[in-house]
Design a protein around this motif. Structure first.
Motif, short mmCIF file in Angstrom:
data_model
loop_
_atom_site.label_atom_id
_atom_site.label_comp_id
_atom_site.label_asym_id
_atom_site.label_seq_id
_atom_site.Cartn_x
_atom_site.Cartn_y
_atom_site.Cartn_z
N ASN A 47 0.81 -1.21 0.00
CA ASN A 47 0.00 0.00 0.00
C ASN A 47 0.85 1.27 0.00
OD1 ASN A 47 -2.53 -1.36 0.16
ND2 ASN A 47 -2.18 -1.75 2.33
N GLY A 48 0.25 2.34 -0.45
CA GLY A 48 0.90 3.63 -0.40
C GLY A 48 1.29 3.96 1.03
N GLY A 49 2.48 4.53 1.20
CA GLY A 49 2.97 4.84 2.54
C GLY A 49 3.88 3.79 3.12
N GLU A 50 3.97 2.63 2.44
CA GLU A 50 4.87 1.56 2.92
C GLU A 50 6.32 2.02 2.78
OE1 GLU A 50 5.55 -2.57 4.11
OE2 GLU A 50 3.66 -2.14 3.10
N LEU A 51 7.09 1.83 3.84
CA LEU A 51 8.50 2.20 3.84
C LEU A 51 9.38 1.00 3.52
CD1 LEU A 51 8.55 4.36 7.11
CD2 LEU A 51 8.61 5.22 4.77
N ALA A 118 -2.08 8.68 3.70
CA ALA A 118 -3.31 9.47 3.59
C ALA A 118 -3.67 9.70 2.12
CB ALA A 118 -3.13 10.82 4.30
N VAL A 119 -2.67 9.99 1.29
CA VAL A 119 -2.92 10.18 -0.15
C VAL A 119 -3.47 8.89 -0.76
CG1 VAL A 119 -1.80 10.56 -2.39
CG2 VAL A 119 -1.20 12.01 -0.45
N ALA A 120 -2.89 7.75 -0.38
CA ALA A 120 -3.33 6.46 -0.92
C ALA A 120 -4.75 6.12 -0.48
CB ALA A 120 -2.37 5.36 -0.47
N MET A 121 -5.05 6.36 0.79
CA MET A 121 -6.40 6.05 1.29
C MET A 121 -7.45 6.90 0.59
SD MET A 121 -6.08 5.25 5.38
CE MET A 121 -4.99 6.60 5.82
N LYS A 124 -7.91 5.45 -2.87
CA LYS A 124 -8.68 4.20 -2.82
C LYS A 124 -10.16 4.46 -2.57
CE LYS A 124 -4.87 1.23 -1.41
NZ LYS A 124 -4.25 0.46 -0.31
N LEU A 125 -10.44 5.52 -1.82
CA LEU A 125 -11.83 5.89 -1.58
C LEU A 125 -12.52 6.19 -2.90
CD1 LEU A 125 -13.67 6.37 0.94
CD2 LEU A 125 -13.12 8.79 0.72
N LEU A 126 -11.83 6.92 -3.77
CA LEU A 126 -12.37 7.23 -5.10
C LEU A 126 -12.48 5.96 -5.94
CD1 LEU A 126 -10.81 10.58 -6.39
CD2 LEU A 126 -13.21 10.09 -5.94
N GLU A 127 -11.45 5.10 -5.86
CA GLU A 127 -11.44 3.87 -6.65
C GLU A 127 -12.63 2.99 -6.29
OE1 GLU A 127 -7.65 2.09 -5.90
OE2 GLU A 127 -6.53 3.73 -6.83
N GLY A 217 -18.15 13.90 1.20
CA GLY A 217 -18.32 13.00 2.34
C GLY A 217 -17.35 13.31 3.48
N ALA A 218 -17.72 12.84 4.67
CA ALA A 218 -16.91 13.11 5.87
C ALA A 218 -15.55 12.42 5.81
CB ALA A 218 -17.68 12.63 7.11
N VAL A 219 -15.51 11.20 5.28
CA VAL A 219 -14.24 10.47 5.22
C VAL A 219 -13.25 11.18 4.30
CG1 VAL A 219 -13.12 8.30 4.62
CG2 VAL A 219 -15.37 8.27 5.70
N TRP A 220 -13.72 11.59 3.12
CA TRP A 220 -12.85 12.33 2.18
C TRP A 220 -12.33 13.61 2.81
CZ3 TRP A 220 -10.82 11.61 -2.69
CH2 TRP A 220 -10.26 12.76 -3.29
N LYS A 221 -13.21 14.32 3.48
CA LYS A 221 -12.81 15.59 4.10
C LYS A 221 -11.76 15.35 5.19
CE LYS A 221 -17.08 18.11 3.10
NZ LYS A 221 -18.31 18.74 3.66
N ARG A 222 -11.93 14.29 5.96
CA ARG A 222 -10.97 13.99 7.02
C ARG A 222 -9.61 13.63 6.43
NH1 ARG A 222 -13.73 10.48 9.39
NH2 ARG A 222 -12.69 8.55 8.76
N LEU A 223 -9.62 12.80 5.39
CA LEU A 223 -8.36 12.42 4.74
C LEU A 223 -7.70 13.63 4.08
CD1 LEU A 223 -9.42 9.01 3.11
CD2 LEU A 223 -7.82 9.33 5.01
N THR A 224 -8.51 14.50 3.49
CA THR A 224 -7.97 15.70 2.86
C THR A 224 -7.33 16.61 3.91
OG1 THR A 224 -9.57 15.61 1.06
CG2 THR A 224 -8.54 17.74 1.49
#
Length: 241
Positions: A47-51, A118-121, A124-127, A217-224
């Motif tokens: 996933n995005g964010g993996e180091l 956060a960018v990846a999540m 994925k929300l859009l996907e 939506g609330a989830v998108w706004k929180r991630l943004t």
């Protein structure tokens, strides 16, 4: 894809056996990236964010790629494509040599992980929303077919292991046939996915996907909010190109 697999398959075996010292580190920037094994086959999805720690800079079909150790327990090794990540060569601080540099690197990595997660999540929300939208189209089976295709590498590895462990020729031939059948099914899935993608594209011309519904939506706004909060620090640290 076939050329990529061939290119990876012929990586020197000594590369995988060597005890390599990290020459840098990186973070997955794609929402989901494919990790390849030494045989050039898909080994896992990350996933995005993996180091990860960069062990060696390589090429896959002439394009940048990296032999890495994921920053997970047991440090699993794999190959990631350069297009799916951002790397920082030469940044491999040793706490025994320079503790301050090591602490700064860990802080930078934490920002990279949080920002790109956060960018990846959000992506994925859009996907997922788009998949729900496409479920109403003639291409409603597209997500299911892609999921089936994603399981193929693991199934092939299982058959391959069983074939190598077989004690009789008949048993070896059984798994050889299963692998051959799997390849045929894979080709069929790939062709069906192409057809469904074309159907989805055509259907969407008259039934466009409205991203704004998700973005309200609330989830998108929180991630943004998370992305915007982390972005200045990520830019300051050079984590954003």
């Amino acid at each position: 894809m076939r050329n990529l697999l061939l290119a990876l398959a012929f990586l020197p075996l000594s590369l995988w056996a060597a005890d390599l010292t990290p020459v840098g580190w990186g973070v997955v920037t794609a929402s989901t990236a494919t990790a390849y094994g030494k045989d050039g086959k898909q080994a896992a999805l990350v996933n995005g964010g993996e180091l990860f720690d960069v062990l060696k800079e390589i090429k896959a079909s002439g394009k940048p790629a990296y032999y890495v150790a994921l920053q997970r327990p047991k440090k699993p090794e794999c190959v990631l494509l350069g297009s799916d990540c951002r790397v920082f060569m030469g940044e491999a601080a040793d706490p025994k040599v320079d503790l301050d540099a090591f602490v700064a690197q860990v802080a930078k990595q934490a920002t990279a992980r949080d920002y790109y997660s956060a960018v990846a999540m959000r992506a994925k929300l859009l996907e997922r929303a788009r998949e729900r939208h496409l479920a109403q189209s003639p291409a409603k089976d597209l997500a299911a077919r892609k999921a089936q295709l994603a399981k193929v590498p693991a199934t092939d590895r299982r058959y391959e292991a069983a074939q190598k462990a077989a004690r009789t020729n008949a048993e070896r031939l059984k798994y050889q046939d299963l692998r051959k059948e799997l390849r045929y099914r894979t080709t069929g899935l790939q062709e069906e996915i192409k057809r469904l993608e074309a159907a989805a594209e055509e259907w969407e011309k008259s039934h466009p996907f409205d991203e704004s519904v998700v973005q309200k939506g609330a989830v998108w706004k929180r991630l943004t909010q998370n992305v915007e909060r982390l972005e200045p620090k990520a830019r300051e640290l050079g984590l954003i190109p």
